[in-house]
Write a protein that holds these residues in place. Structure first.
Motif, short mmCIF file in Angstrom:
data_model
loop_
_atom_site.label_atom_id
_atom_site.label_comp_id
_atom_site.label_asym_id
_atom_site.label_seq_id
_atom_site.Cartn_x
_atom_site.Cartn_y
_atom_site.Cartn_z
N ASN A 113 0.83 -1.21 0.00
CA ASN A 113 0.00 0.00 0.00
C ASN A 113 0.86 1.26 0.00
O ASN A 113 0.54 2.25 -0.67
N LEU A 117 0.62 0.06 -4.60
CA LEU A 117 0.29 -1.12 -5.39
C LEU A 117 -1.01 -1.73 -4.88
O LEU A 117 -1.07 -2.33 -3.81
N ASP A 118 -2.07 -1.54 -5.64
CA ASP A 118 -3.39 -2.03 -5.27
C ASP A 118 -3.74 -3.21 -6.17
O ASP A 118 -4.06 -3.04 -7.35
N PHE A 119 -3.68 -4.41 -5.61
CA PHE A 119 -3.88 -5.60 -6.43
C PHE A 119 -5.34 -5.88 -6.75
O PHE A 119 -5.66 -6.86 -7.40
N LYS A 121 -6.79 -3.63 -8.50
CA LYS A 121 -6.87 -2.89 -9.75
C LYS A 121 -6.18 -3.67 -10.86
O LYS A 121 -5.06 -4.17 -10.69
N GLU A 122 -6.82 -3.77 -11.98
CA GLU A 122 -6.26 -4.48 -13.13
C GLU A 122 -4.98 -3.77 -13.60
O GLU A 122 -4.91 -2.55 -13.67
N THR A 124 -2.04 -3.92 -12.04
CA THR A 124 -1.06 -3.71 -10.96
C THR A 124 0.11 -4.68 -11.08
O THR A 124 1.25 -4.34 -10.76
N GLU A 125 -0.18 -5.89 -11.56
CA GLU A 125 0.88 -6.90 -11.67
C GLU A 125 1.99 -6.47 -12.62
O GLU A 125 3.09 -7.05 -12.61
N LYS A 127 3.42 -3.54 -12.51
CA LYS A 127 4.07 -2.36 -11.94
C LYS A 127 5.04 -2.67 -10.81
O LYS A 127 5.38 -1.80 -10.02
N TYR A 128 5.53 -3.90 -10.73
CA TYR A 128 6.45 -4.21 -9.64
C TYR A 128 7.22 -5.50 -9.94
O TYR A 128 6.88 -6.26 -10.85
N LYS A 191 8.66 -1.10 -6.98
CA LYS A 191 7.65 -0.56 -7.88
C LYS A 191 8.34 0.06 -9.08
O LYS A 191 9.30 0.83 -8.93
N ASN A 193 7.63 1.05 -13.61
CA ASN A 193 6.84 0.97 -14.84
C ASN A 193 7.60 0.27 -15.97
O ASN A 193 7.11 0.18 -17.09
#
Length: 376
Positions: A113, A117-119, A121-122, A124-125, A127-128, A191, A193
């Motif tokens: 959090n 990173l809010d899993f 939300k589509e 998110t995987e 972004k990390y 995290k 992009n």
């Protein structure tokens, strides 16, 4: 942009460690990974490197081997200074694993959090990525993997890592920001992009038909029976030897591969017990299907991995690898340590260490290379 500066030494003085730590410095640093042969003073190395990098996460461990410009080596102190121009990093300390391996879900969710990173939300995987280092002597890798499964409610973890320690002496320790710990693990969350892939490489291939574990004890990583007969009896039959000929050398050449969809995850046997059961370096589960495996060509497998890395993204910029000790010993036998390293390093700058167990996603494996590739 991602940068790696990798420095190493086989001299264990404080002056030398401080020297290579300074030589490894980049203009900007996101985090530091270091790996140390058990022959050196791990507490001193940990303290010195942390003094040189007080403002970033610094994570390390005792290792059976290290990956550096010499290739797959051992008996060195190796420092990897890493920078990513958009990296946001959290290092999570996991202590007293034999008592508390399952209780860290809340701590990890809080770190996720804090990184935004809010899993739920589509996307998110994408972004990390995550790195795990675990004290091998705890035998708590699977418990941690189960906890990670629960943390993300069965979603994919873009994670690779390895178990630290020395297989000969049994020495094992982890360092997190200068704190040296046993019975512990570390999780690094990054995290970004940038494009990231997490993969594993087997230098073994399945042979014969699919078998099934019919009885197992997960507490002590013991396979009791397969195909309805004692596990050792099936193993001996498959290898065309008597049970008393099942030994480390044979097991290293012929592990089993647990089947998970289209993937095969290796489990390495340790020893045969008097009741015909077999202990493994990772859990085997009742009902699980598996193949017996046999050696594949190391160089061909490595070229395939390098091609996969090049084809996975436009510009690979960093590879972090976790290579099993049994693979390293086989490389030594075939004298290909430098060649294997060079093939991967030509795809992108390569660092990592030799492990006593490997992690990928939420799975503990053996005799495997697990790795993370970051780039554009």
């Amino acid at each position: 942009m991602v940068k790696l500066n990798n420095k190493f030494t086989n001299i264990g003085t404080e002056e030398e460690v401080r020297k290579i730590a300074r030589e490894a410095r980049l203009d900007k640093v996101s985090f530091v990974l270091f790996f140390v042969s058990e022959k050196f003073d791990f507490d001193m190395v940990s303290r010195v490197i942390n003094e040189e990098y007080p403002d970033v996460p610094v994570i390390g461990g005792i290792s059976t081997g290290e990956i550096n410009e010499l290739g797959y080596t051992d008996s060195t102190i190796t420092i990897n200074v890493i920078y990513g121009d958009d990296f946001e990093v959290k290092a999570i300390r996991l202590t007293r694993l034999t008592e508390k391996a399952m209780v860290y879900k809340r701590r990890i969710r809080r770190a996720l959090n804090e990184l935004g990173l809010d899993f739920n939300k589509e996307g998110t995987e994408d972004k990390y990525f995550a790195i795990s280092l675990i004290d091998y002597s705890t035998a708590q890798e699977e418990s941690l993997m189960t906890m990670l499964t629960n943390t993300l409610n069965n979603k994919y973890w873009k994670l690779a890592g390895g178990s630290v320690g020395n297989i000969v002496t049994g020495k094992s320790a982890i360092s997190i920001n200068g704190n040296v710990l046993q019975d512990a693990g570390a999780l690094i969350l990054v995290k970004t992009n940038k494009k990231v892939i997490v993969k594993h490489e087997n230098i073994y291939k399945p042979v014969g038909k699919i078998h099934r574990v019919t009885s197992a004890s997960i507490e002590d990583r013991r396979g009791i029976a397969a195909d309805g007969i004692p596990f050792a009896e099936l193993y001996a039959k498959e290898c065309n030897v008597s049970i008393d000929k099942l030994d480390d050398k044979l097991f290293s050449k012929k592990p089993i591969g647990r089947i998970a969809g289209e993937d095969t995850y290796i489990a390495s046997p340790i020893c045969v017990n008097s009741d015909g059961s077999i202990n493994f370096y990772t859990r085997v589960m009742t009902g699980a299907p598996f193949y017996f495996m046999e050696s594949d060509d190391i160089i061909q497998c490595t070229h395939k991995t390098a091609d996969l890395i090049r084809n996975s993204m436009k510009k690979p910029e960093l590879i972090i690898g976790f290579n099993c000790i049994l693979r390293y010993l086989r490389m030594q036998d075939e004298n290909v340590q430098k060649e294997v390293y060079s093939i991967i390093n030509e795809a992108a700058p390569y660092c990592g260490f030799t492990t006593l167990g490997e992690q990928i996603d939420k799975t503990q494996v053996n005799q495997t290379l697990t790795y993370i590739v970051i780039g554009e």
